[in-house]
Write a protein that holds these residues in place. Structure first.
Motif, short mmCIF file in Angstrom:
data_model
loop_
_atom_site.label_atom_id
_atom_site.label_comp_id
_atom_site.label_asym_id
_atom_site.label_seq_id
_atom_site.Cartn_x
_atom_site.Cartn_y
_atom_site.Cartn_z
N TRP A 278 47.90 -10.70 -34.93
CA TRP A 278 49.36 -10.66 -35.05
C TRP A 278 49.84 -9.87 -36.26
CZ3 TRP A 278 52.08 -11.90 -30.98
CH2 TRP A 278 51.52 -12.76 -30.03
N SER A 279 49.10 -9.86 -37.35
CA SER A 279 49.54 -9.12 -38.54
C SER A 279 49.56 -7.61 -38.28
CB SER A 279 48.64 -9.43 -39.73
OG SER A 279 47.29 -9.07 -39.47
N THR B 2 42.79 -21.76 -37.98
CA THR B 2 43.72 -20.63 -37.92
C THR B 2 43.98 -20.05 -39.30
OG1 THR B 2 45.62 -22.11 -38.12
CG2 THR B 2 44.87 -21.57 -35.89
N CYS C 62 47.15 -17.30 -41.16
CA CYS C 62 48.30 -16.39 -41.05
C CYS C 62 48.11 -15.30 -42.09
CB CYS C 62 49.61 -17.13 -41.27
SG CYS C 62 51.08 -16.10 -41.04
N GLU D 180 43.90 -15.80 -35.79
CA GLU D 180 45.13 -15.42 -36.48
C GLU D 180 46.36 -15.91 -35.73
OE1 GLU D 180 47.41 -11.45 -38.15
OE2 GLU D 180 45.35 -11.27 -37.41
N TRP E 62 50.97 -16.25 -36.02
CA TRP E 62 52.11 -15.46 -36.53
C TRP E 62 52.90 -16.17 -37.63
CZ3 TRP E 62 51.88 -16.78 -31.21
CH2 TRP E 62 52.62 -17.91 -30.85
N HIS E 63 52.62 -17.45 -37.86
CA HIS E 63 53.33 -18.20 -38.90
C HIS E 63 52.41 -19.32 -39.37
CE1 HIS E 63 56.31 -20.93 -40.75
NE2 HIS E 63 57.03 -19.84 -40.94
N PRO E 64 52.47 -19.69 -40.64
CA PRO E 64 51.55 -20.72 -41.15
C PRO E 64 51.64 -22.05 -40.41
CG PRO E 64 52.59 -19.56 -42.97
CD PRO E 64 53.28 -19.08 -41.73
N TYR F 283 48.59 -21.38 -28.35
CA TYR F 283 49.26 -21.54 -29.64
C TYR F 283 50.27 -22.68 -29.52
CZ TYR F 283 47.55 -16.74 -30.32
OH TYR F 283 46.77 -15.61 -30.42
N ASP G 135 53.65 -23.93 -31.59
CA ASP G 135 54.65 -23.62 -32.62
C ASP G 135 55.81 -24.60 -32.44
OD1 ASP G 135 56.39 -22.52 -34.44
OD2 ASP G 135 56.28 -20.48 -33.65
#
Length: 732
Positions: A48-49, A420, A422, A435, A437-439, A459, A461
């Motif tokens: 994602w990064s 995981t 981030c 990986e 997209w957010h902690p 995932y 979230d």
């Protein structure tokens, strides 16, 4: 990309691509290097990064070139060269890189909205839309597929392969493959404009939601609000630099769980009215006004449907669904509303009498900012139930563990959390970590206990934050390629996104019962994605009849009410004591208290959606959107005495999503779920036997067979249309 996605023509955004007309020589297909084009990386989990908006702008043109080259290879086939694999399967594979750019960028936009992501979507939208329109209108490609379908080898295909052949032909025809050139050109123009309009609609909804806040310094304005809500509102204000521990400030926003909870719980009418007046600004007024967009979208959709040979846009959208036509969808909604009406009228009179008694009035109307408050208060009084009383027994982690445990045992699977990380752009991913997209995002793997196969990963979230879209949803990200020679399919990949009550201070997240219903609902979608085991990726669980897609999610909500299921996770977060039997009984009693009021609202939204997509010219064209919407629904609503804007201004499901002319699907699935759940009730809701049958008949088959056949395979008969009304107690 899958063939079902192609048939649905998802209008998302991808840019700067080289557009090649049918018949031209496409650019050479160069094998993409993952280090240069991270969106293409064929690895289990996206990096994602690296999947930035800027990178999407670089990768999309290359993905488009690859797609054109693959499509040209299909077009160039001679009849004697054709096979199922190099025609119908190859079509589904032609745009796999483009699909990844689209899906991953769409995911980023929904969970971490930012100016660069918006700019990328706006830039890419025209190119992707032009591409898909050209594919569906491509005469040479259509001729290749039509000829391939006539070859002798088609008779030797499996049932699922034959179904894909027919779905492909039907999809191309329904999307204009046989139109005259001038009509194909007009279709492309319409779809291009629609993509831009719906993107702007979404921006207006999000921006108008984010534009409003109210900072409360006088605690008395929030009388009746729970301690949990007050703590969260103060923490949110403090995070934005407002208030101190000695002089706290409480922030109300239009995000989930904020203003909506005030409308339900706050005993101060002025505060409730303020929140209601704020809510109706979503998609209304100034630069965020969506009325003109709604009008234009409806005109264009009607024109598109007629261009494609359908009477209405609802007929076009329901052509491959269980109802098969807009008229049947409308008939279902109208019939259910008529059958609910006597109970609805009686419940409205009962609730209004209660409110008048409380207020010392004899009013014949109820202001909209009072409806939820008095409905909640009356429910508490009659059922002796306070919704906040259950929070202490619904700690988020306990709920998740209990949910995983329930369905692991029912479906003989294992759900395990994965490590995981981030990352910032440029940082290497540590070995053994996935990986995100957010902690706050977590990752889970699902394996099959019987075979040991890794079925898929998802995932999770869960909590609201700035830049995250409201609501809850599951995003299918990748269908696992079917295995060969008896091997299991590759793991599926998807995500669950929600906006549930987040932890505050040193307390765990304490969910409302609605939060629990939401996560069980979305996990039902997830199970459908993860447990699909079809011969072809094109029939993955996400790619099924749209008015069947809510069955696996809605049926899951039943386990949030059942005492034997609650006993597995509803325990006090401090003492570990189970939820008292009396509280469970009161919770259950509240489920169907005044059920006609609760359900009529959803049917009203379904009717508005269908009327807009079937009768726009006669009911809405050239008229005030708000006034006409109110006139349409007035017979089915509690008299308010106050003008309200049309809900279409902010009903993103029907304006920008796959639920256009399809909002009825939720109520349709209510009927299916109530009927299907009756087998679980009869055989035991924690009994793996009916769950195994449901997995085999419904969850595993995805879209590989007609939805009605999957339902019959589970219950042995067609759905009972009275099942839902019987369940809620409206009919005997």
């Amino acid at each position: 990309m899958t063939i079902r996605t192609l048939m649905l023509t998802a209008l998302c955004a991808l840019p700067g691509a080289v557009v090649v007309q049918a018949g031209e020589t496409p650019p050479a297909a160069v094998a993409p290097a993952a280090e240069e084009h991270p969106y293409f990386a064929d690895m289990p989990y996206p990096a994602w990064s690296k999947l930035t908006a800027a990178q999407a702008l670089k990768d999309a043109p290359v993905a488009m070139q690859l797609a054109h080259a693959r499509l040209e290879a299909i077009r160039s086939l001679k009849p004697e060269q054709m096979s199922f694999e190099n025609t119908f399967v190859a079509l589904g594979e032609a745009t796999r890189e483009l699909e990844r750019v689209s899906d991953y960028l769409r995911t980023r936009a929904s969970v971490m909205d930012a100016p660069d992501v918006r700019d990328a979507q706006a830039a890419l939208m025209p190119e992707l839309n032009t591409f898909y329109s050209a594919v569906m209108a491509d005469t040479r490609l259509w001729e290749t597929l039509r000829v391939a379908a006539e070859q002798p080898w088609v008779a030797q295909l499996s049932a699922q392969q034959k179904r894909l052949v027919q779905q492909t032909l039907d999809g191309f025809r329904a999307n204009g493959a046989e139109l005259a050139p001038d009509k194909k050109a007009r279709k492309a123009e319409i779809e291009q404009e629609l993509s831009q309009l719906t993107l702007q609609f979404s921006k207006n909804v999000l921006d108008s939601t984010n534009a409003w806040e109210y900072l409360v310094t006088d605690k008395t304005q929030l009388a009746g609000m729970s301690e949990n809500w007050m703590s969260a509102a103060a923490a949110e204000a403090a995070a934005l630099g407002h208030g101190t521990p000695e002089a706290p400030v409480w922030r109300i926003s239009l995000k989930p769980g904020s203003a909506g909870t005030v409308l339900r719980d706050c005993s101060v009418e002025a505060t409730r009215k303020l929140c209601w007046e704020a809510q109706i600004t979503i998609g209304k007024g100034g630069k965020y006004d969506n009325a003109a967009i709604v009008h234009r979208v409806m005109l264009l959709r009607a024109e598109l449907a007629q261009l494609l040979g359908f009477n209405t846009y609802a007929d076009y959208k329901t052509r491959d669904r269980m109802v098969n036509s807009g008229a049947k969808a409308m008939g279902f909604v109208d019939n259910m509303m008529q059958r609910l009406e006597p109970a609805f009228r009686a419940e409205c009179a009962e609730l209004l009498a209660y409110a008048n008694e409380c207020r010392g009035e004899k009013s014949t109307t109820m202001a909209p900012w009072n409806l939820r408050y008095y409905l909640n208060e009356y429910t508490q009084k009659k059922c002796a139930f306070d919704p906040e009383a259950v929070r202490s027994y619904l700690a988020g982690e306990q709920v998740l563990n209990g949910m995983f445990d329930i369905y692991s045992k029912l479906y003989n699977i294992n759900v395990s959390e994965m490590a995981t990380v981030c990352l910032e752009p440029g940082q290497p991913c540590p070995v053994g970590r996935v990986e995100v997209w957010h902690p706050e995002v977590r990752m889970f793997a699902i394996t099959d206990n019987a075979t040991g196969a890794h079925l898929g990963s998802f995932y999770l979230d869960l909590y609201p934050r700035a830049g995250k879209r409201a609501g809850a949803w599951v995003s299918p990200l990748r269908a696992g390629a079917p295995g060969k020679n008896g091997a299991p399919h590759a793991p599926h990949l998807a995500s669950i996104t929600a906006n549930l009550t987040r932890p505050v201070g040193d307390k765990p997240a304490l969910f409302s019962h609605m939060d629990v219903q939401t996560i069980f609902h979305e996990f039902g979608h997830m199970l459908h994605s993860m447990l699909t085991d079809t011969e072809l990726a094109a029939h993955w669980g996400a790619y099924i009849s749209w008015d069947f897609i809510e069955l696996p999610s809605i049926i899951n909500e039943n386990w949030t009410w059942a005492p034997e299921a609650l006993a597995l996770f509803a325990r006090h977060y401090e003492t570990g004591e189970p939820m008292p039997a009396q509280l469970v009984e009161r919770l259950q009693k509240s489920r169907y208290f005044l059920p006609a009021i609760a359900n009529m609202r959803q049917f009203c939204l379904s009717k508005l959606d269908l009327e807009m997509h079937m009768n726009y010219a006669s009911r809405f064209a050239g008229r005030d959107l708000d006034a006409e919407s109110a006139a349409l629904l007035a017979p089915w609503q509690m008299p308010a005495g106050v003008d309200e804007p049309s809900y279409m201004r902010r009903l993103s499901h029907c304006m920008t999503g796959a639920y256009s002319a399809g909002y009825y699907s939720y109520q349709w699935a209510d009927v299916l779920a109530a009927d299907a759940y009756s087998r679980f009730e009869a055989e035991g809701i924690l009994n793996p036997a009916p769950a195994a049958a449901f997995r085999k008949a419904v969850l595993s088959v995805g879209g590989s067979k007609p939805a009605i056949e999957a339902f019959r395979a589970f219950l042995g008969r067609d759905p009972d249309p009275d099942a839902f009304l019987k369940e809620i107690g409206v009919v005997k």
